[in-house]
Design a protein around this motif. Structure first.
Motif, PDB file in Angstrom:
ATOM      1  N   LYS A 171       0.783  -1.169   0.140  1.00  0.00           N
ATOM      2  CA  LYS A 171       0.188   0.190   0.097  1.00  0.00           C
ATOM      3  C   LYS A 171       0.741   1.226  -0.035  1.00  0.00           C
ATOM      4  CE  LYS A 171      -0.588   0.031   4.926  1.00  0.00           C
ATOM      5  NZ  LYS A 171      -1.415  -0.739   6.110  1.00  0.00           N
ATOM      6  N   TYR A 172       1.974   1.307   0.590  1.00  0.00           N
ATOM      7  CA  TYR A 172       2.873   2.485   0.811  1.00  0.00           C
ATOM      8  C   TYR A 172       3.214   3.092  -0.730  1.00  0.00           C
ATOM      9  CZ  TYR A 172       3.055   0.848   5.452  1.00  0.00           C
ATOM     10  OH  TYR A 172       2.617   0.441   6.712  1.00  0.00           O
ATOM     11  N   PHE A 246       1.725   3.151  16.189  1.00  0.00           N
ATOM     12  CA  PHE A 246       0.716   3.639  15.368  1.00  0.00           C
ATOM     13  C   PHE A 246       0.225   2.231  14.625  1.00  0.00           C
ATOM     14  CE2 PHE A 246       1.544   8.360  14.320  1.00  0.00           C
ATOM     15  CZ  PHE A 246       1.285   8.727  15.719  1.00  0.00           C
ATOM     16  N   ASN A 247      -1.117   2.159  14.251  1.00  0.00           N
ATOM     17  CA  ASN A 247      -1.479   1.211  13.664  1.00  0.00           C
ATOM     18  C   ASN A 247      -1.427   1.506  12.130  1.00  0.00           C
ATOM     19  OD1 ASN A 247      -3.765  -0.551  12.149  1.00  0.00           O
ATOM     20  ND2 ASN A 247      -3.794  -1.581  14.066  1.00  0.00           N
ATOM     21  N   SER A 248      -0.947   0.697  11.199  1.00  0.00           N
ATOM     22  CA  SER A 248      -0.599   1.037   9.799  1.00  0.00           C
ATOM     23  C   SER A 248      -1.916   0.740   9.077  1.00  0.00           C
ATOM     24  CB  SER A 248       0.450  -0.046   9.328  1.00  0.00           C
ATOM     25  OG  SER A 248       0.320  -1.300   9.455  1.00  0.00           O
ATOM     26  N   GLY A 249      -3.099   0.488   9.626  1.00  0.00           N
ATOM     27  CA  GLY A 249      -4.296   0.362   8.835  1.00  0.00           C
ATOM     28  C   GLY A 249      -5.109   1.514   9.116  1.00  0.00           C
ATOM     29  N   LEU A 250      -4.850   2.445   9.601  1.00  0.00           N
ATOM     30  CA  LEU A 250      -5.768   3.724   9.899  1.00  0.00           C
ATOM     31  C   LEU A 250      -4.692   4.917   9.890  1.00  0.00           C
ATOM     32  CD1 LEU A 250      -8.333   5.259   9.943  1.00  0.00           C
ATOM     33  CD2 LEU A 250      -8.929   4.495  12.192  1.00  0.00           C
ATOM     34  N   PHE A 251      -4.497   5.832   8.995  1.00  0.00           N
ATOM     35  CA  PHE A 251      -3.722   7.142   9.306  1.00  0.00           C
ATOM     36  C   PHE A 251      -4.294   7.981   8.308  1.00  0.00           C
ATOM     37  CE2 PHE A 251      -1.221   4.111   6.754  1.00  0.00           C
ATOM     38  CZ  PHE A 251      -0.819   4.677   5.680  1.00  0.00           C
ATOM     39  N   PHE A 252      -3.925   9.174   8.622  1.00  0.00           N
ATOM     40  CA  PHE A 252      -4.026  10.504   7.768  1.00  0.00           C
ATOM     41  C   PHE A 252      -2.710  11.038   7.200  1.00  0.00           C
ATOM     42  CE2 PHE A 252      -4.852  14.885   6.906  1.00  0.00           C
ATOM     43  CZ  PHE A 252      -5.439  14.991   5.883  1.00  0.00           C
ATOM     44  N   ILE A 253      -2.268  10.991   5.997  1.00  0.00           N
ATOM     45  CA  ILE A 253      -1.051  11.420   5.634  1.00  0.00           C
ATOM     46  C   ILE A 253      -0.887  12.523   4.625  1.00  0.00           C
ATOM     47  CG2 ILE A 253      -0.820   9.541   3.967  1.00  0.00           C
ATOM     48  CD1 ILE A 253       2.097   9.318   4.533  1.00  0.00           C
ATOM     49  N   LEU A 262       9.161   9.300   3.023  1.00  0.00           N
ATOM     50  CA  LEU A 262       8.884   8.270   4.404  1.00  0.00           C
ATOM     51  C   LEU A 262       8.265   7.104   3.618  1.00  0.00           C
ATOM     52  CD1 LEU A 262       8.051   7.040   7.305  1.00  0.00           C
ATOM     53  CD2 LEU A 262       5.816   8.537   6.911  1.00  0.00           C
ATOM     54  N   LEU A 263       7.336   6.909   2.756  1.00  0.00           N
ATOM     55  CA  LEU A 263       6.580   6.028   2.026  1.00  0.00           C
ATOM     56  C   LEU A 263       7.601   5.440   1.015  1.00  0.00           C
ATOM     57  CD1 LEU A 263       3.150   7.368   1.009  1.00  0.00           C
ATOM     58  CD2 LEU A 263       4.026   6.275   3.394  1.00  0.00           C
ATOM     59  N   THR A 264       8.750   6.061   0.501  1.00  0.00           N
ATOM     60  CA  THR A 264       9.483   5.745  -0.347  1.00  0.00           C
ATOM     61  C   THR A 264      10.345   4.800   0.527  1.00  0.00           C
ATOM     62  OG1 THR A 264       9.543   7.511  -2.081  1.00  0.00           O
ATOM     63  CG2 THR A 264      11.599   6.174  -1.952  1.00  0.00           C
ATOM     64  N   TRP A 281       6.498   0.882   9.286  1.00  0.00           N
ATOM     65  CA  TRP A 281       6.193   1.890   9.583  1.00  0.00           C
ATOM     66  C   TRP A 281       6.254   2.792  10.539  1.00  0.00           C
ATOM     67  CZ3 TRP A 281       3.070   5.605   7.301  1.00  0.00           C
ATOM     68  CH2 TRP A 281       2.065   6.283   7.853  1.00  0.00           C
ATOM     69  N   ASN A 282       6.493   2.165  11.888  1.00  0.00           N
ATOM     70  CA  ASN A 282       6.656   2.730  13.139  1.00  0.00           C
ATOM     71  C   ASN A 282       8.297   2.940  13.412  1.00  0.00           C
ATOM     72  OD1 ASN A 282       4.197   2.883  15.441  1.00  0.00           O
ATOM     73  ND2 ASN A 282       3.848   1.353  13.966  1.00  0.00           N
TER      74      ASN A 282
END
Length: 370
Positions: A171-172, A246-253, A262-264, A281-282
Protein backbone atom coordinates in the motif's frame (compact mmCIF):
# COMPACT_ATOMS: atom_id res chain seq x y z
CA UNK A 1 6.15 80.34 39.71
CA UNK A 2 6.29 80.09 35.90
CA UNK A 3 8.20 77.22 34.33
CA UNK A 4 11.11 78.01 32.07
CA UNK A 5 9.98 77.14 28.51
CA UNK A 6 13.58 76.99 27.37
CA UNK A 7 14.27 74.16 29.77
CA UNK A 8 11.57 72.01 28.15
CA UNK A 9 9.89 71.29 31.49
CA UNK A 10 6.50 72.52 30.31
CA UNK A 11 6.71 70.36 27.19
CA UNK A 12 7.29 67.08 29.06
CA UNK A 13 3.64 66.47 30.08
CA UNK A 14 2.46 67.20 26.53
CA UNK A 15 4.99 64.80 25.01
CA UNK A 16 4.05 62.10 27.51
CA UNK A 17 0.36 62.52 26.72
CA UNK A 18 0.94 62.29 22.98
CA UNK A 19 3.16 59.23 23.48
CA UNK A 20 0.48 57.49 25.53
CA UNK A 21 -2.14 58.23 22.87
CA UNK A 22 0.07 56.90 20.08
CA UNK A 23 0.90 53.77 22.08
CA UNK A 24 -2.78 53.14 22.74
CA UNK A 25 -3.65 53.63 19.08
CA UNK A 26 -0.86 51.24 18.07
CA UNK A 27 -2.11 48.54 20.45
CA UNK A 28 -5.70 48.90 19.22
CA UNK A 29 -4.50 48.74 15.61
CA UNK A 30 -2.47 45.61 16.27
CA UNK A 31 -5.45 43.90 17.93
CA UNK A 32 -7.74 44.78 15.04
CA UNK A 33 -5.09 43.55 12.60
CA UNK A 34 -4.81 40.21 14.38
CA UNK A 35 -8.60 39.77 14.40
CA UNK A 36 -8.95 40.62 10.71
CA UNK A 37 -5.99 38.42 9.78
CA UNK A 38 -7.41 35.48 11.71
CA UNK A 39 -10.80 35.88 10.03
CA UNK A 40 -9.16 35.96 6.60
CA UNK A 41 -7.05 32.95 7.55
CA UNK A 42 -10.10 30.93 8.55
CA UNK A 43 -11.95 31.90 5.37
CA UNK A 44 -9.07 30.69 3.19
CA UNK A 45 -8.79 27.48 5.20
CA UNK A 46 -12.50 26.82 4.83
CA UNK A 47 -12.22 27.24 1.08
CA UNK A 48 -9.53 24.58 0.92
CA UNK A 49 -11.20 22.04 3.20
CA UNK A 50 -13.69 19.38 2.15
CA UNK A 51 -17.33 19.84 3.00
CA UNK A 52 -17.97 18.92 6.63
CA UNK A 53 -14.64 20.10 7.98
CA UNK A 54 -15.62 23.78 8.34
CA UNK A 55 -16.77 23.31 11.93
CA UNK A 56 -13.42 21.80 12.81
CA UNK A 57 -11.61 24.82 11.36
CA UNK A 58 -13.80 27.28 13.26
CA UNK A 59 -13.26 25.44 16.52
CA UNK A 60 -9.49 25.69 16.40
CA UNK A 61 -6.92 27.67 14.47
CA UNK A 62 -4.89 25.37 12.26
CA UNK A 63 -1.19 25.73 12.94
CA UNK A 64 1.48 25.96 10.29
CA UNK A 65 4.53 24.08 11.48
CA UNK A 66 7.85 25.62 10.50
CA UNK A 67 9.42 22.18 10.30
CA UNK A 68 6.61 20.51 8.36
CA UNK A 69 7.35 19.18 4.91
CA UNK A 70 6.99 21.27 1.76
CA UNK A 71 3.50 20.64 0.39
CA UNK A 72 3.03 19.14 -3.06
CA UNK A 73 0.80 21.33 -5.21
CA UNK A 74 -2.01 19.50 -6.94
CA UNK A 75 -3.02 20.36 -10.48
CA UNK A 76 -6.47 21.69 -11.26
CA UNK A 77 -5.86 21.66 -15.01
CA UNK A 78 -6.17 18.85 -17.49
CA UNK A 79 -5.47 15.55 -15.71
CA UNK A 80 -2.16 13.92 -16.54
CA UNK A 81 -3.20 10.39 -15.58
CA UNK A 82 -6.25 8.24 -14.93
CA UNK A 83 -5.73 8.54 -11.18
CA UNK A 84 -5.55 12.33 -11.33
CA UNK A 85 -8.76 12.45 -13.38
CA UNK A 86 -10.54 10.31 -10.78
CA UNK A 87 -9.22 12.40 -7.88
CA UNK A 88 -10.24 15.69 -9.49
CA UNK A 89 -13.75 14.30 -9.82
CA UNK A 90 -14.12 12.44 -6.52
CA UNK A 91 -12.01 14.61 -4.19
CA UNK A 92 -11.64 18.10 -5.71
CA UNK A 93 -10.72 19.62 -2.33
CA UNK A 94 -7.51 17.57 -2.16
CA UNK A 95 -8.33 15.01 0.56
CA UNK A 96 -9.45 11.46 -0.15
CA UNK A 97 -10.26 8.42 1.96
CA UNK A 98 -9.14 5.15 0.39
CA UNK A 99 -9.40 1.44 1.05
CA UNK A 100 -7.08 -0.91 -0.82
CA UNK A 101 -8.61 -4.30 -1.54
CA UNK A 102 -9.04 -7.31 -3.77
CA UNK A 103 -12.16 -9.32 -4.59
CA UNK A 104 -11.54 -11.75 -1.73
CA UNK A 105 -12.64 -9.09 0.76
CA UNK A 106 -15.99 -8.81 -1.00
CA UNK A 107 -16.48 -12.56 -0.63
CA UNK A 108 -15.47 -12.31 3.04
CA UNK A 109 -17.99 -9.44 3.47
CA UNK A 110 -15.56 -7.06 5.18
CA UNK A 111 -15.41 -4.70 2.19
CA UNK A 112 -19.19 -4.95 1.84
CA UNK A 113 -19.56 -3.74 5.44
CA UNK A 114 -16.94 -1.02 4.88
CA UNK A 115 -18.99 0.31 1.98
CA UNK A 116 -22.23 0.04 3.94
CA UNK A 117 -20.80 2.35 6.59
CA UNK A 118 -19.19 4.89 4.29
CA UNK A 119 -22.11 5.24 1.89
CA UNK A 120 -24.59 6.10 4.64
CA UNK A 121 -22.71 9.17 5.95
CA UNK A 122 -24.12 12.40 4.59
CA UNK A 123 -21.47 14.68 3.14
CA UNK A 124 -18.81 11.97 2.92
CA UNK A 125 -18.29 11.61 -0.82
CA UNK A 126 -14.50 11.89 -1.16
CA UNK A 127 -13.72 8.19 -0.80
CA UNK A 128 -12.32 5.64 -3.21
CA UNK A 129 -11.74 1.90 -3.46
CA UNK A 130 -8.32 1.02 -4.85
CA UNK A 131 -9.01 -2.28 -6.62
CA UNK A 132 -5.87 -4.34 -7.05
CA UNK A 133 -7.43 -7.08 -9.19
CA UNK A 134 -9.67 -7.06 -12.26
CA UNK A 135 -12.52 -8.86 -10.50
CA UNK A 136 -12.97 -6.14 -7.89
CA UNK A 137 -12.60 -3.39 -10.49
CA UNK A 138 -15.38 -5.00 -12.55
CA UNK A 139 -17.55 -5.38 -9.43
CA UNK A 140 -17.11 -1.70 -8.53
CA UNK A 141 -17.88 -0.61 -12.08
CA UNK A 142 -21.06 -2.70 -12.14
CA UNK A 143 -22.22 -1.32 -8.77
CA UNK A 144 -21.29 2.30 -9.54
CA UNK A 145 -18.71 2.41 -6.73
CA UNK A 146 -15.91 5.00 -6.75
CA UNK A 147 -12.80 3.04 -7.64
CA UNK A 148 -9.35 3.11 -9.18
CA UNK A 149 -7.94 -0.03 -10.75
CA UNK A 150 -4.33 -0.38 -9.73
CA UNK A 151 -2.92 -3.90 -10.27
CA UNK A 152 0.02 -4.91 -8.10
CA UNK A 153 2.82 -7.42 -8.30
CA UNK A 154 3.66 -8.88 -4.89
CA UNK A 155 7.45 -8.91 -4.38
CA UNK A 156 9.21 -12.14 -3.47
CA UNK A 157 9.88 -10.79 0.03
CA UNK A 158 6.13 -10.74 0.79
CA UNK A 159 4.84 -13.81 -1.07
CA UNK A 160 4.67 -16.11 1.96
CA UNK A 161 3.25 -13.58 4.43
CA UNK A 162 -0.44 -14.20 3.64
CA UNK A 163 -2.64 -12.19 1.29
CA UNK A 164 -3.65 -9.52 3.83
CA UNK A 165 -0.08 -8.79 4.93
CA UNK A 166 1.14 -8.83 1.33
CA UNK A 167 -1.51 -6.28 0.31
CA UNK A 168 -0.67 -4.16 3.34
CA UNK A 169 3.00 -4.13 2.40
CA UNK A 170 2.15 -2.92 -1.11
CA UNK A 171 0.00 0.00 0.00
CA UNK A 172 2.86 2.43 0.64
CA UNK A 173 3.87 2.76 -2.99
CA UNK A 174 0.19 3.08 -3.95
CA UNK A 175 -0.40 5.88 -1.43
CA UNK A 176 2.79 7.57 -2.60
CA UNK A 177 1.22 7.94 -6.06
CA UNK A 178 -1.63 9.93 -4.50
CA UNK A 179 0.76 12.15 -2.55
CA UNK A 180 2.88 12.83 -5.62
CA UNK A 181 -0.23 14.25 -7.30
CA UNK A 182 -0.84 16.52 -4.29
CA UNK A 183 -3.71 14.68 -2.57
CA UNK A 184 -3.74 14.03 1.18
CA UNK A 185 -4.85 10.48 1.99
CA UNK A 186 -6.89 8.97 4.81
CA UNK A 187 -6.01 5.27 4.59
CA UNK A 188 -8.56 2.85 6.02
CA UNK A 189 -8.30 -0.91 6.25
CA UNK A 190 -11.53 -2.67 5.29
CA UNK A 191 -12.02 -4.15 8.78
CA UNK A 192 -13.08 -0.70 10.00
CA UNK A 193 -16.57 0.61 10.74
CA UNK A 194 -16.86 4.30 9.85
CA UNK A 195 -19.57 5.84 12.04
CA UNK A 196 -19.01 9.58 11.54
CA UNK A 197 -17.32 11.70 8.90
CA UNK A 198 -13.65 11.28 9.85
CA UNK A 199 -12.59 14.45 8.03
CA UNK A 200 -14.48 16.46 10.67
CA UNK A 201 -12.11 15.09 13.33
CA UNK A 202 -8.68 15.69 11.83
CA UNK A 203 -6.31 18.44 12.98
CA UNK A 204 -4.17 18.81 9.84
CA UNK A 205 -1.23 20.27 11.78
CA UNK A 206 1.12 17.31 11.30
CA UNK A 207 2.58 15.18 8.52
CA UNK A 208 0.90 12.01 9.79
CA UNK A 209 -2.10 11.54 12.09
CA UNK A 210 -2.13 7.91 13.13
CA UNK A 211 -4.47 5.60 14.99
CA UNK A 212 -2.88 4.06 18.06
CA UNK A 213 -2.91 0.48 19.27
CA UNK A 214 -2.86 2.00 22.77
CA UNK A 215 -5.77 1.56 25.17
CA UNK A 216 -5.34 4.34 27.76
CA UNK A 217 -3.71 7.79 27.87
CA UNK A 218 -0.27 6.43 28.78
CA UNK A 219 -0.11 3.72 26.13
CA UNK A 220 -1.74 5.92 23.49
CA UNK A 221 -0.08 9.28 24.06
CA UNK A 222 3.17 8.40 25.79
CA UNK A 223 4.72 8.17 29.22
CA UNK A 224 7.97 8.59 31.09
CA UNK A 225 8.90 5.28 32.69
CA UNK A 226 11.62 4.31 35.14
CA UNK A 227 14.48 1.83 34.85
CA UNK A 228 16.10 0.38 37.97
CA UNK A 229 19.57 -1.15 37.67
CA UNK A 230 20.80 -1.84 41.21
CA UNK A 231 24.32 -2.60 39.95
CA UNK A 232 24.78 1.10 39.10
CA UNK A 233 24.51 2.20 42.72
CA UNK A 234 24.05 5.98 42.89
CA UNK A 235 22.74 6.13 39.29
CA UNK A 236 20.59 3.00 39.46
CA UNK A 237 17.47 4.93 38.41
CA UNK A 238 17.03 6.23 34.87
CA UNK A 239 14.11 7.24 32.69
CA UNK A 240 12.85 6.47 29.22
CA UNK A 241 9.87 7.29 27.02
CA UNK A 242 7.43 4.89 25.37
CA UNK A 243 4.02 4.53 23.77
CA UNK A 244 2.16 1.91 21.76
CA UNK A 245 2.63 1.65 18.01
CA UNK A 246 0.75 3.55 15.35
CA UNK A 247 -1.56 1.13 13.57
CA UNK A 248 -0.65 0.95 9.89
CA UNK A 249 -4.28 0.33 8.90
CA UNK A 250 -5.67 3.77 9.74
CA UNK A 251 -3.84 7.04 9.26
CA UNK A 252 -4.09 10.44 7.59
CA UNK A 253 -1.00 11.46 5.64
CA UNK A 254 -0.40 14.82 4.00
CA UNK A 255 1.19 15.31 0.61
CA UNK A 256 4.66 16.79 1.08
CA UNK A 257 8.30 16.00 0.45
CA UNK A 258 8.86 14.41 3.87
CA UNK A 259 5.92 12.02 3.66
CA UNK A 260 6.86 10.99 0.13
CA UNK A 261 10.36 10.24 1.42
CA UNK A 262 8.82 8.27 4.31
CA UNK A 263 6.72 6.08 2.00
CA UNK A 264 9.60 5.61 -0.43
CA UNK A 265 11.83 4.27 2.34
CA UNK A 266 9.13 1.95 3.68
CA UNK A 267 8.24 0.60 0.24
CA UNK A 268 11.90 0.04 -0.57
CA UNK A 269 12.59 -1.88 2.64
CA UNK A 270 9.48 -4.05 2.32
CA UNK A 271 10.36 -4.90 -1.28
CA UNK A 272 13.68 -6.34 -0.09
CA UNK A 273 13.00 -7.73 3.38
CA UNK A 274 10.32 -9.98 4.84
CA UNK A 275 9.02 -7.81 7.66
CA UNK A 276 5.63 -6.80 9.04
CA UNK A 277 4.74 -3.50 7.45
CA UNK A 278 3.44 -2.03 10.73
CA UNK A 279 6.84 -2.53 12.36
CA UNK A 280 8.57 -0.78 9.48
CA UNK A 281 5.94 2.01 9.51
CA UNK A 282 6.70 2.77 13.16
CA UNK A 283 10.45 2.36 12.74
CA UNK A 284 10.67 5.11 10.13
CA UNK A 285 8.30 7.43 11.98
CA UNK A 286 9.75 7.17 15.49
CA UNK A 287 13.36 5.97 15.39
CA UNK A 288 15.78 8.84 16.01
CA UNK A 289 18.46 10.06 13.65
CA UNK A 290 21.84 8.71 14.73
CA UNK A 291 25.27 8.32 13.20
CA UNK A 292 24.96 8.15 9.43
CA UNK A 293 21.21 7.48 9.65
CA UNK A 294 18.86 10.42 9.19
CA UNK A 295 15.19 9.75 9.87
CA UNK A 296 12.46 11.12 7.58
CA UNK A 297 11.83 13.64 10.39
CA UNK A 298 8.10 13.78 9.86
CA UNK A 299 5.82 15.34 12.49
CA UNK A 300 3.44 12.71 13.92
CA UNK A 301 0.17 13.24 15.78
CA UNK A 302 -1.67 10.41 17.48
CA UNK A 303 -5.42 10.25 16.93
CA UNK A 304 -7.80 10.39 19.90
CA UNK A 305 -8.03 6.74 20.97
CA UNK A 306 -11.65 7.20 22.06
CA UNK A 307 -12.64 8.51 18.62
CA UNK A 308 -10.46 6.41 16.34
CA UNK A 309 -10.97 3.31 18.44
CA UNK A 310 -9.50 -0.17 18.43
CA UNK A 311 -11.53 -3.16 19.54
CA UNK A 312 -9.54 -3.68 22.74
CA UNK A 313 -10.75 -0.28 23.91
CA UNK A 314 -14.31 -0.99 22.78
CA UNK A 315 -14.75 -4.50 24.17
CA UNK A 316 -12.64 -4.18 27.32
CA UNK A 317 -13.64 -0.67 28.37
CA UNK A 318 -16.21 1.38 26.49
CA UNK A 319 -19.09 -1.10 26.36
CA UNK A 320 -18.89 -1.50 30.16
CA UNK A 321 -19.19 2.25 30.83
CA UNK A 322 -22.52 3.79 31.87
CA UNK A 323 -24.43 4.59 28.70
CA UNK A 324 -24.39 8.33 29.26
CA UNK A 325 -20.58 8.25 29.57
CA UNK A 326 -19.80 6.13 26.53
CA UNK A 327 -18.02 8.09 23.79
CA UNK A 328 -19.34 7.69 20.26
CA UNK A 329 -16.41 6.63 18.10
CA UNK A 330 -15.71 8.08 14.68
CA UNK A 331 -14.14 4.87 13.37
CA UNK A 332 -13.69 1.46 15.00
CA UNK A 333 -10.90 -0.81 13.79
CA UNK A 334 -11.54 -4.50 14.37
CA UNK A 335 -7.85 -5.18 14.85
CA UNK A 336 -7.41 -6.82 18.26
CA UNK A 337 -9.51 -9.95 17.70
CA UNK A 338 -9.32 -12.85 15.21
CA UNK A 339 -13.11 -12.95 14.67
CA UNK A 340 -12.89 -9.65 12.79
CA UNK A 341 -15.96 -9.95 10.58
CA UNK A 342 -18.29 -11.09 13.35
CA UNK A 343 -17.25 -8.25 15.62
CA UNK A 344 -17.41 -5.74 12.79
CA UNK A 345 -20.94 -6.87 12.01
CA UNK A 346 -21.86 -6.47 15.70
CA UNK A 347 -20.31 -2.99 15.84
CA UNK A 348 -22.44 -1.92 12.88
CA UNK A 349 -25.54 -3.45 14.47
CA UNK A 350 -24.85 -1.63 17.73
CA UNK A 351 -23.91 1.85 16.52
CA UNK A 352 -25.83 2.11 13.25
CA UNK A 353 -28.84 -0.17 13.67
CA UNK A 354 -29.41 0.54 17.36
CA UNK A 355 -29.08 -2.98 18.76
CA UNK A 356 -28.01 -2.30 22.36
CA UNK A 357 -27.09 -5.94 22.98
CA UNK A 358 -25.15 -6.63 19.78
CA UNK A 359 -21.78 -6.52 21.58
CA UNK A 360 -22.81 -8.56 24.62
CA UNK A 361 -21.94 -12.06 23.40
CA UNK A 362 -18.27 -11.32 22.74
CA UNK A 363 -15.54 -11.72 25.36
CA UNK A 364 -13.24 -8.80 26.04
CA UNK A 365 -10.26 -10.65 24.64
CA UNK A 366 -10.03 -13.67 22.38
CA UNK A 367 -10.69 -16.27 25.08
CA UNK A 368 -14.08 -17.04 26.69
CA UNK A 369 -14.56 -15.22 29.97
CA UNK A 370 -11.89 -12.62 29.25
Amino acid sequence: MDLDDASGKRKVPNVQARSAMLTGALIVGMCLGVIVSEKLYLITQEADLPEGAVAAVRSRKLEVQASAGTAVRRSTGKPRSELEEILQRVAPQGEVMIAISNMNLIHEQSLVMWLECVQRIEGLTNWLIVAIDEQLAAYCKEKGINHYYRPVVIPDSQKDTGSNHAISAMKYEIIREFLQLGWDVLLSDVDIATLQNPFDHLYRDSDVEGMTDGFDPLTAYGEIYGIDDATMGWSRYAQGTRHMAFNSGLFFIRANDKTIDLLTRIADKLSKQKEWDQSVWNEFIFFLSHGDYKSPQIIPRVMDYMKFMNTKVLFKQVRHMPKDQQPKPVMVHSNYHPDKSDRLRAIIAHYIKGDEHALDKFPGGSEPGS
